[in-house]
Design a protein around this motif. Structure first.
Motif, mmCIF file in Angstrom:
data_model
loop_
_atom_site.group_PDB
_atom_site.id
_atom_site.type_symbol
_atom_site.label_atom_id
_atom_site.label_comp_id
_atom_site.label_asym_id
_atom_site.label_seq_id
_atom_site.Cartn_x
_atom_site.Cartn_y
_atom_site.Cartn_z
ATOM 1 N N SER A 36 0.466 0.318 10.943
ATOM 2 C CA SER A 36 -0.196 -0.842 10.359
ATOM 3 C C SER A 36 0.207 -0.903 8.894
ATOM 4 N N SER A 37 0.318 -2.096 8.374
ATOM 5 C CA SER A 37 0.646 -2.273 6.964
ATOM 6 C C SER A 37 -0.630 -2.173 6.150
ATOM 7 N N VAL A 38 -0.554 -1.381 5.076
ATOM 8 C CA VAL A 38 -1.694 -1.188 4.182
ATOM 9 C C VAL A 38 -1.257 -1.660 2.804
ATOM 10 N N TYR A 39 -2.065 -2.536 2.207
ATOM 11 C CA TYR A 39 -1.731 -3.121 0.921
ATOM 12 C C TYR A 39 -2.734 -2.650 -0.134
ATOM 13 N N PRO A 40 -2.284 -1.824 -1.103
ATOM 14 C CA PRO A 40 -3.202 -1.308 -2.121
ATOM 15 C C PRO A 40 -3.987 -2.406 -2.842
ATOM 16 N N ARG A 41 -3.371 -3.525 -3.119
ATOM 17 C CA ARG A 41 -4.067 -4.619 -3.805
ATOM 18 C C ARG A 41 -5.301 -5.051 -3.014
ATOM 19 N N GLU A 42 -5.154 -5.195 -1.710
ATOM 20 C CA GLU A 42 -6.273 -5.608 -0.863
ATOM 21 C C GLU A 42 -7.362 -4.530 -0.807
ATOM 22 N N VAL A 43 -6.942 -3.277 -0.790
ATOM 23 C CA VAL A 43 -7.907 -2.175 -0.790
ATOM 24 C C VAL A 43 -8.720 -2.198 -2.083
ATOM 25 N N ILE A 44 -8.048 -2.408 -3.204
ATOM 26 C CA ILE A 44 -8.740 -2.467 -4.499
ATOM 27 C C ILE A 44 -9.739 -3.616 -4.511
ATOM 28 N N ILE A 45 -9.346 -4.765 -3.995
ATOM 29 C CA ILE A 45 -10.253 -5.909 -3.946
ATOM 30 C C ILE A 45 -11.521 -5.568 -3.165
ATOM 31 N N SER A 58 2.890 10.817 8.882
ATOM 32 C CA SER A 58 4.276 10.354 8.750
ATOM 33 C C SER A 58 4.614 10.251 7.268
ATOM 34 N N ARG A 59 5.876 10.027 6.960
ATOM 35 C CA ARG A 59 6.263 9.789 5.563
ATOM 36 C C ARG A 59 5.530 8.583 5.010
ATOM 37 N N SER A 60 5.388 7.575 5.843
ATOM 38 C CA SER A 60 4.672 6.370 5.437
ATOM 39 C C SER A 60 3.207 6.687 5.123
ATOM 40 N N ASP A 61 2.573 7.543 5.928
ATOM 41 C CA ASP A 61 1.187 7.957 5.682
ATOM 42 C C ASP A 61 1.066 8.663 4.333
ATOM 43 N N LEU A 62 1.993 9.553 4.052
ATOM 44 C CA LEU A 62 1.982 10.282 2.780
ATOM 45 C C LEU A 62 2.194 9.323 1.610
ATOM 46 N N ILE A 83 1.670 5.977 1.425
ATOM 47 C CA ILE A 83 0.577 5.037 1.165
ATOM 48 C C ILE A 83 -0.650 5.762 0.614
ATOM 49 N N THR A 84 -0.886 6.978 1.042
ATOM 50 C CA THR A 84 -2.021 7.731 0.508
ATOM 51 C C THR A 84 -1.826 7.980 -0.981
ATOM 52 N N LYS A 85 -0.641 8.389 -1.355
ATOM 53 C CA LYS A 85 -0.350 8.623 -2.772
ATOM 54 C C LYS A 85 -0.502 7.319 -3.557
ATOM 55 N N LYS A 86 0.032 6.223 -3.037
ATOM 56 C CA LYS A 86 -0.102 4.927 -3.719
ATOM 57 C C LYS A 86 -1.568 4.548 -3.907
ATOM 58 N N LEU A 87 -2.370 4.767 -2.877
ATOM 59 C CA LEU A 87 -3.791 4.421 -2.962
ATOM 60 C C LEU A 87 -4.521 5.293 -3.983
ATOM 61 N N VAL A 88 -4.236 6.583 -3.987
ATOM 62 C CA VAL A 88 -4.871 7.485 -4.953
ATOM 63 C C VAL A 88 -4.538 7.034 -6.373
ATOM 64 N N PHE A 89 -3.259 6.720 -6.627
ATOM 65 C CA PHE A 89 -2.834 6.293 -7.959
ATOM 66 C C PHE A 89 -3.452 4.944 -8.320
ATOM 67 N N ALA A 90 -3.375 3.987 -7.410
ATOM 68 C CA ALA A 90 -3.867 2.631 -7.691
ATOM 69 C C ALA A 90 -5.368 2.622 -7.947
ATOM 70 N N LEU A 91 -6.115 3.295 -7.099
ATOM 71 C CA LEU A 91 -7.569 3.306 -7.258
ATOM 72 C C LEU A 91 -7.993 4.088 -8.500
ATOM 73 N N ASN A 92 -7.262 5.135 -8.829
ATOM 74 C CA ASN A 92 -7.549 5.889 -10.055
ATOM 75 C C ASN A 92 -7.464 4.971 -11.270
ATOM 76 N N ASN A 93 -6.512 4.048 -11.245
ATOM 77 C CA ASN A 93 -6.326 3.137 -12.379
ATOM 78 C C ASN A 93 -7.490 2.182 -12.581
ATOM 79 N N VAL A 94 -8.310 1.995 -11.564
ATOM 80 C CA VAL A 94 -9.497 1.141 -11.710
ATOM 81 C C VAL A 94 -10.786 1.964 -11.650
#
Length: 138
Positions: free
Chosen positions: A48-57, A81-85, A87-98
């Motif tokens: 499934s596609s996960v979009y950090p912007r939508e998660v932040i919203i 999967s590599r994709s799981d790793l 997106i998790t890193k992206k989410l941790v970084f993105a959410l930390n910024n807010v």
């Protein structure tokens, strides 16, 4: 959700044995009480596609201080999967910024579960953020 057993029971109930992949956000207040739980994204048999912007919203909309993520692997294999790793890193970084902490990301399937926190990956990503912040502040 009072403990990890409650969390796993809840996740298995809502996404554990689904035929398609689903990505869930559990939004927590400053005392780690559940504010809301949502299936944020649904996909196919293999992803499934996960979009950090939508998660932040969603997280900001719930006024969350922290988040737990989970998704299922319909194949049953809970290895990330590599994709799981990625997106998790992206989410941790993105959410930390807010100002929102990611406590956990769990992959669930018929072969059990995989915990990013228990494997030290959430802490690793947070450590990388701290190193970057230290470099910026030098």
């Amino acid at each position: 959700v009072k403990n990890s057993e409650d969390l796993m029971e809840y996740l298995n109930h809502i996404i554990g044995y689904k035929a398609k992949e689903h990505f869930v956000g559990i939004f927590l207040d400053a005392k780690n009480r559940v504010l809301a739980s949502e299936i944020l994204f649904s996909g196919s048999l293999t992803g499934s596609s996960v979009y950090p912007r939508e998660v932040i919203i969603h997280a900001l909309g719930h006024q969350a201080a922290a988040v737990i993520f989970a998704h299922n692997h319909p194949s049953g294999d809970v290895a990330p999967s590599r994709s799981d790793l990625r997106i998790t890193k992206k989410l941790v970084f993105a959410l930390n910024n807010v100002g929102i902490m990611v406590h956990e990301h769990i992959i669930t399937g018929s072969q059990g579960f995989f915990s990013f926190a228990a494997q030290g990956l959430i802490a690793k990503f947070n450590s990388e953020i701290e190193q970057i912040n230290d470099q910026i502040n030098e």
